[in-house]
Scaffold this active site. Structure first.
Site, PDB file in Angstrom:
ATOM      1  N   SER A   1       0.854  -1.193   0.000  1.00  9.91           N
ATOM      2  CA  SER A   1       0.000   0.000   0.000  1.00  9.91           C
ATOM      3  C   SER A   1       0.884   1.234   0.000  1.00  9.91           C
ATOM      4  CB  SER A   1      -0.890   0.008   1.242  1.00  9.91           C
ATOM      5  OG  SER A   1      -1.488   1.277   1.444  1.00  9.91           O
TER       6      SER A   1
ATOM      7  N   TYR B   1      -0.354  -0.547  10.785  1.00 12.65           N
ATOM      8  CA  TYR B   1      -0.652  -0.812   9.376  1.00 12.65           C
ATOM      9  C   TYR B   1       0.543  -0.458   8.493  1.00 12.65           C
ATOM     10  CZ  TYR B   1      -2.957  -0.602   4.813  1.00 12.65           C
ATOM     11  OH  TYR B   1      -3.296  -0.791   3.495  1.00 12.65           O
TER      12      TYR B   1
END
Length: 318
Positions: free
Chosen positions: A160, A186
């Site tokens: 990501s 994350y």
């Protein structure tokens, strides 16, 4: 001298179907994790449409069977299979690996969770790092021999742009001592996805295995944000007008870069790199949500992460 960046005729608006058009994957076997919905399902559909045998590695077997039926009906490919896999459970990962027989040509490490409330595995490990990285690390290394047997096998890690927000926290990757932060957790898991691809390139080239990572882009309609803590989400998660220079993609567009790295002859032999919008990404520039952070491609950090991951996964089962 720097290696030239890889470019392709495809771009941000290309779809998975565009990328796989004309590609013949007959005789190839693929595994896609998290393939019941979103870009995982679309990736599996594209690979099946090109003739591959595709195994959907999923947490929810019922949802997996529904996805397999739909993909088979849409593509005319009967070889869409389902196997249970819970990435945060080492026993489940080991069971998947033990059950696999024969070569494996394509492994797409797609499954992931994002910015969850603080959750922990049975070992006490932080759930995002355990699911997004450690589970996929155990799965991939466990399938090494199957990948090597295939010849010219490909491992694809779905990362990501969020990786640019933070490095792997090597001093406390499982938040055992530091206060939990959902976005820091994350970010480090997504950085780990890139470093893992670098590690594969460094260790497995002689086995004919390539590893690459990618940013699928900002996608408005997947289940990823369902796992997020609503209080942790920014007021506007997406940018429909593209005012930040990054437009929202639909699911077929979001799966395109995964499919490129999994199947396209345009990237044959390419390894240890990070892609977005079907191109190899340039360096990250602060203020622009694009590119790859230098620390995510650092070979020393890739080696350190590999060693850390092996050490964690070698711990006694709870």
């Amino acid at each position: 001298m720097d290696t030239p960046r890889i470019t392709t005729p495809f771009g941000a608006a290309s779809t998975a179907a565009d990328v796989v058009a004309g590609v013949d994957l007959s005789g190839r076997r693929a595994v896609v994790t998290g393939a019941t919905s979103g870009i995982g399902r679309e990736t599996a559909r594209a690979l099946a449409s090109a003739g591959a045998e595709v195994t959907l590695a999923v947490r929810n077997a019922e949802a997996g069977e529904e996805a397999a039926r739909e993909i088979s009906a849409a593509t005319g490919n009967p070889d869409v299979l389902v196997a249970p896999l819970e990435l945060a459970d080492r026993r489940s990962v080991r069971a998947f690996v033990s059950a696999w027989q024969g070569p494996l040509h394509i492994l797409v490490n797609n499954a992931g969770i994002m910015a969850t409330p603080e959750l922990r595995t049975a070992e006490g490990w932080e759930m995002q790092f355990a699911t997004n990285h450690l589970g996929h690390f155990g799965l991939t290394t466990g399938l090494h021999d199957a990948l090597a047997a295939a010849g010219r096998a490909r491992v694809v890690n779905v990362s990501s742009v969020g990786h640019v927000n933070g490095e792997v926290l090597f001093d406390d990757p499982v938040f055992a001592r530091h206060p939990y932060d959902p976005w820091a957790a994350y970010s480090q898991s997504k950085t780990a996805n890139v470093l893992f691809a670098v590690g594969i390139a460094r260790r497995w080239a002689a086995d004919g295995i390539t590893g690459n990572a990618l940013n699928p882009g900002r996608i408005a309609s997947t289940g990823l944000s369902r796992s997020a803590d609503p209080a942790a989400l920014p007021p506007q998660s997406f940018d429909p007008a593209g005012t930040t220079g990054v437009s929202v993609k639909d699911v077929p567009q979001g799966a395109a870069t995964s499919v490129l790295l999994a199947a396209s002859p345009l990237v044959e032999g390419v390894t240890g790199r990070y892609f977005e919008d079907c191109q190899e990404a340039g360096p990250f520039t602060p203020g622009v949500r694009r590119g790859v952070a230098a620390y995510a491609l650092d070979p020393a950090k890739a080696d350190r992460l590999w060693q850390l991951s092996e050490e964690l996964l070698a711990a006694p089962l709870p």
